[in-house]
Enzyme design. Sequence first.
Site, PDB file in Angstrom:
ATOM      1  CE  LYS A  33      -2.237   1.605   3.743  1.00  0.00           C
ATOM      2  NZ  LYS A  33      -2.088   3.079   3.822  1.00  0.00           N
ATOM      3  CG  ASP A  60      -5.292   4.168   1.538  1.00  0.00           C
ATOM      4  OD1 ASP A  60      -6.434   4.536   1.206  1.00  0.00           O
ATOM      5  OD2 ASP A  60      -4.933   4.004   2.724  1.00  0.00           O
ATOM      6  CE  LYS A  62      -7.732   6.389   4.304  1.00  0.00           C
ATOM      7  NZ  LYS A  62      -6.335   5.917   4.101  1.00  0.00           N
ATOM      8  CG  ASP A  65     -12.001  18.296  -4.128  1.00  0.00           C
ATOM      9  OD1 ASP A  65     -12.899  19.135  -4.363  1.00  0.00           O
ATOM     10  OD2 ASP A  65     -10.823  18.603  -3.867  1.00  0.00           O
ATOM     11  CB  THR A 124      -9.744   1.779  11.381  1.00  0.00           C
ATOM     12  OG1 THR A 124      -8.497   2.269  10.902  1.00  0.00           O
ATOM     13  CG2 THR A 124     -10.380   0.871  10.350  1.00  0.00           C
ATOM     14  NE  ARG A 216       0.994   1.926  13.337  1.00  0.00           N
ATOM     15  CZ  ARG A 216       0.153   2.838  13.803  1.00  0.00           C
ATOM     16  NH1 ARG A 216       0.606   3.799  14.598  1.00  0.00           N
ATOM     17  NH2 ARG A 216      -1.124   2.805  13.494  1.00  0.00           N
TER      18      ARG A 216
END
Length: 239
Positions: A33, A60, A62, A65, A124, A216
Site C-alpha cells: 500500500k 490509498d 482517499k 472532493d 478505523t 506496524r
Amino acid sequence: MKIADRIIVPLDVPTEEEAIALLDQLPQVTFWKVGLELFVASGPSILQELKSRQKRVFLDLKFHDIPNTVAGACRSAARYGVDLITVHATAGKDALKAAQAAVEVGAAEADQAVPQLLAITVLTSLSARSLAFELKIPLELPEYALHMALMAQECGIPGAVCSPQEVSHLRQACGDRFLLVCPGVRPAWAIAADQRRTLTPREAFEAGANYLVIGRPITTAADPGAAFQQICEESFPIA
C-alpha cells in the site's frame, strides 16, 4: 489465493529510500500500500518501482472532493496500473459514480487493467463516540458504515474499506462479490496504537474480509520477515 497474498503491507514511510529498504527486507510480500505521506514525498516513481518488482499496488490516497475533481484524480491514478484506489464515500453519490467512470477511462487511455475502486466507509481511527459527538452523525457506527458501503455499491463501486468489526455485517448485506479490505487489524501480540476497532487477522478473515492491511506489527518488528510469516501462519481461517 494464498493467505500471504491477501495481506497488504503499507509503505508508511516518509521517503522513497526508506520504502525501497522495506521492499528489500520483505521480498515475500506481494501486495503493498502506498499512502499519502509516501506519495506526496516520492510521486509516481515509487509506483514504478513496485511495478518493476511485479508487486500489486494499493494506492490509498482517499480522494474526497467535488465530483469533477475526484473524477480527474481517479482518471490520472488509473493510468499508473495500480490494483486498488480509494475514494471517500462521504464525497457523495455523484462523486462515486464519476470516479468509477473515470478509472475506466484512465485505464483504457494507458492500456492498463481497470483498478478496483474502494469506498472509505468510516476511518478505523474513529470511535462511536467521535462519530456521534465530534462529527454529529446520528447513526450508530455499524449502521453508518453499512449505509456508506451500500451507497457505494449502488453507484457501481466494487468494494469498500471498513473496520474488521463491521466486515461481517457488510459481507452479509453486500454479498460475496463485493470486495472488503480491512485496515486496523492487529495480531494478539501487537499494540493497537491509534486503531480503535480491531480484530486479529484470523478473526477478520473469518468475518469475511478479502484483504487485510497490516503495517506496524510487521514494519516496526525487529525482524519484519519473521513477523510477516508469523501473521500468515496465524491467519488461516478455521471456518
